[in-house]
Enzyme design. Structure first.
Site, PDB file in Angstrom:
ATOM      1  N   HIS A   1     -25.953 -14.747  24.190  1.00 39.21           N
ATOM      2  CA  HIS A   1     -24.909 -14.365  23.245  1.00 39.21           C
ATOM      3  C   HIS A   1     -23.530 -14.444  23.881  1.00 39.21           C
ATOM      4  O   HIS A   1     -23.374 -14.314  25.104  1.00 39.21           O
ATOM      5  CB  HIS A   1     -25.143 -12.951  22.696  1.00 39.21           C
ATOM      6  CG  HIS A   1     -24.922 -11.854  23.686  1.00 39.21           C
ATOM      7  ND1 HIS A   1     -23.673 -11.343  23.974  1.00 39.21           N
ATOM      8  CD2 HIS A   1     -25.792 -11.155  24.465  1.00 39.21           C
ATOM      9  CE1 HIS A   1     -23.786 -10.374  24.875  1.00 39.21           C
ATOM     10  NE2 HIS A   1     -25.053 -10.249  25.200  1.00 39.21           N
TER      11      HIS A   1
ATOM     12  N   CYS B   1     -29.395  -9.061  28.532  1.00 40.00           N
ATOM     13  CA  CYS B   1     -29.121 -10.318  27.835  1.00 40.00           C
ATOM     14  C   CYS B   1     -28.415 -11.317  28.753  1.00 40.00           C
ATOM     15  O   CYS B   1     -27.964 -10.965  29.840  1.00 40.00           O
ATOM     16  CB  CYS B   1     -28.269 -10.065  26.598  1.00 40.00           C
ATOM     17  SG  CYS B   1     -29.164  -9.366  25.195  1.00 40.00           S
TER      18      CYS B   1
END
Length: 256
Positions: free
Chosen positions: A213, A227
């Site tokens: 992301h 992440c």
């Protein structure tokens, strides 16, 4: 997706970093040339460049990075945050300590670039490889390198945070790791997506709640809750390049 760490730089598609950060030199990751077939020889301008620089030398740098699979953002002759993140990725692949300055060693490497280390030689022709040791993402499409990007993965620092999630105030704890292994891309969201640990831009999930992301902060060291953070301009284009069900291979370990 995580608290900032020492040396954090704030990047945007056009902004300039607010500070200069330097990381230890990395070992060379390959010895073969990475210049695409049919690419004209590159003659480096040789001018020392730093964030905020403008002009023909910056445009030559941007074009060369783009040609080699690194995304410097808009090729406009302005050395901003997007170009710097591409420089970092290139320097790391070529065994240079990542720094915002483009000088003799980086120009020389741009003339005779190395290919990124292949983590899964037997992998599918279209796949994503996350090198935690070098903090880079390499996307292969039909056996060819399509994109190489600087990343910031899980910090490895245990955390406990209180957040309002699904209408309730809850306590979330974890070890902030990006697990190694073999996965596949699953669901995704367009634009900003709110998770219980923060805001994710254009997330593409591949391991439960772990996703690629975009983030406003993508420092040289791992800093997320787990992440894989990407520069915002890379997160803009990745959804159009990385489909659903594509293998994702995560390897390595970052040594601070």
């Amino acid at each position: 997706m995580a608290a900032l760490v020492t040396g954090t730089l704030i990047l945007s598609s056009s902004g300039v970093a607010s500070a200069t950060a330097v990381a230890p030199a990395l070992p060379a990751v390959a010895v073969e040339s990475a210049a695409p077939a049919g690419t004209a020889p590159f003659s480096a301008p040789g001018k020392t460049l730093k964030p905020g620089a403008k002009g023909a030398a910056v445009k030559a740098l941007q074009r060369r990075l783009k040609e080699l699979g690194y995304d410097p953002g808009k090729i406009d002759g302005r050395y901003g945050g997007a170009t710097m993140s591409a420089v970092w990725a290139f320097q790391k692949v070529n065994g240079l300590g990542p720094t915002s300055t483009v000088a003799r060693k980086t120009w020389k490497a741009l003339e005779a670039p190395r290919a990124p280390k292949v983590l899964v030689p037997s992998g599918k022709p279209t796949r994503a490889e996350v090198n935690l040791s070098a903090q880079i993402l390499v996307l292969y499409v039909k056996g060819q390198v399509k994109l190489i990007s600087h990343i910031s993965s899980g910090s490895g620092v245990p955390y406990c945070e209180t957040a309002t999630w699904q209408g309730k105030t809850q306590r979330f704890c974890g070890d902030a790791r990006t697990p190694t292994g073999n996965y596949k891309t699953t669901w995704r969201r367009d634009g900003w997506h709110k998770s219980y640990l923060g805001q994710l831009y254009n997330p593409i999930f591949f391991n439960g709640g772990i996703a690629f992301h975009g983030a406003l902060s993508v420092p040289l060291t791992p800093a997320s809750h787990g992440c894989v953070r990407l520069p915002m301009h890379v997160a803009e284009v990745l959804p159009g390049l990385l489909g659903t069900g594509v293998p994702v291979h995560v390897r390595g370990k970052f040594i601070r």
